[in-house]
Design an enzyme around this catalytic site. Structure first.
Site, PDB file in Angstrom:
ATOM      1  N   SER A   1     -19.667 -41.497  -0.519  1.00 49.89           N
ATOM      2  CA  SER A   1     -20.290 -41.771  -1.820  1.00 49.89           C
ATOM      3  C   SER A   1     -19.724 -43.064  -2.372  1.00 49.89           C
ATOM      4  O   SER A   1     -18.598 -43.452  -2.040  1.00 49.89           O
ATOM      5  CB  SER A   1     -19.996 -40.624  -2.802  1.00 49.89           C
ATOM      6  OG  SER A   1     -20.431 -40.951  -4.113  1.00 49.89           O
TER       7      SER A   1
ATOM      8  N   TYR B   1     -14.333 -34.450  -6.435  1.00 56.53           N
ATOM      9  CA  TYR B   1     -15.396 -35.147  -5.704  1.00 56.53           C
ATOM     10  C   TYR B   1     -14.946 -36.547  -5.302  1.00 56.53           C
ATOM     11  O   TYR B   1     -15.077 -36.945  -4.138  1.00 56.53           O
ATOM     12  CB  TYR B   1     -16.651 -35.218  -6.577  1.00 56.53           C
ATOM     13  CG  TYR B   1     -17.852 -35.784  -5.872  1.00 56.53           C
ATOM     14  CD1 TYR B   1     -18.689 -34.973  -5.120  1.00 56.53           C
ATOM     15  CD2 TYR B   1     -18.158 -37.144  -5.955  1.00 56.53           C
ATOM     16  CE1 TYR B   1     -19.798 -35.488  -4.461  1.00 56.53           C
ATOM     17  CE2 TYR B   1     -19.261 -37.672  -5.315  1.00 56.53           C
ATOM     18  CZ  TYR B   1     -20.084 -36.834  -4.569  1.00 56.53           C
ATOM     19  OH  TYR B   1     -21.173 -37.367  -3.920  1.00 56.53           O
TER      20      TYR B   1
END
Length: 230
Positions: A115, A128
């Site tokens: 990401s 995350y």
């Protein structure tokens, strides 16, 4: 469309639409396997099923993932460990399951979804961000270990993408569709193109890394973010 046979694996068997069915309906070869990649034996089942159905494995794409938004002091151990298990440990288990097959063949291709939040910070997203940064780092590390054996390892770093997560539709009906303000914020975060990506724009990035056209690309984090990280 490039000719691969695809084993589509997911923890949910009632996805709408089922990706394997979409592929078959377009004349491709695909099938579904109900797998939990966070469970012991799940990735081994995935690899062995691919070998038995299609005669081998050429590409492993690690795409399972998720996040919980809260500050780090608000996490329970179970919540933190769930994100670590899903976003990072599942990659280790899947790679561990497929590597013996790749080593025997003398070739292989591993791609993982990281990401832009593995490169940037995002508020209230510690687990995350930590796992996605780890995916980028372990991608580089594995490229060193397995490159001499003919195995390439890369990852993709998506920016904000127009997926069901933002539309609030099945298979996650409990998620509310994003408000216009939220959608504008997500689009504006991709600050050169000022829109969210279409899912197929991420797929094309993964396809490049999976293809022979990327035969000299390894250890790379491909950023596909509409300018978010500029």
């Amino acid at each position: 469309r490039e000719g691969a046979s695809v084993l589509c694996c997911d923890i949910q068997e009632t996805l709408t639409p089922r990706v394997d069915e979409l592929i078959v309906n377009e004349g491709g070869t695909a099938s579904f396997l109900n797998v939990d990649v966070t469970s012991a034996g799940g990735p081994e089942k995935m690899v062995q099923t691919a070998i038995s159905r299609y005669g081998g494995v050429d590409i492993l794409y690690n795409n399972a993932g998720g996040g919980i938004r809260k500050k780090i002091h608000e996490f329970t151990d179970d919540e933190w460990n769930f994100i670590m298990d899903l976003n990072l440990n599942a990659i280790m288990r899947s790679v561990r399951a497929v590597i013996p097959h790749f080593l025997e063949k003398g070739s292989g291709n591993i791609i993982s979804t990281a990401s832009t939040f593995g490169l940037l910070a995002s508020e209230n997203y510690p687990a995350y961000c930590a796992t996605k940064a780890a995916v980028i780092s372990v991608t580089r590390q594995m490229a060193l270990d397995y490159g001499p054996k003919g195995i390439r390892v890369n990852c993709i770093c998506p920016g904000a993408t127009e997926t069901p997560r933002f539309r609030g539709v099945p298979p996650t009906p409990n998620l509310q569709a994003a408000t216009p303000e939220q959608r504008k914020r997500m689009a504006d975060s991709n600050k050169a193109l000022l829109r969210m990506a279409r899912p197929e724009e991420m797929a094309y990035g993964v396809l490049f890394l999976a293809s022979d056209e990327a035969s000299f690309v390894t250890g790379h984090a491909l950023i596909v973010d509409g300018g978010q990280t500029i």
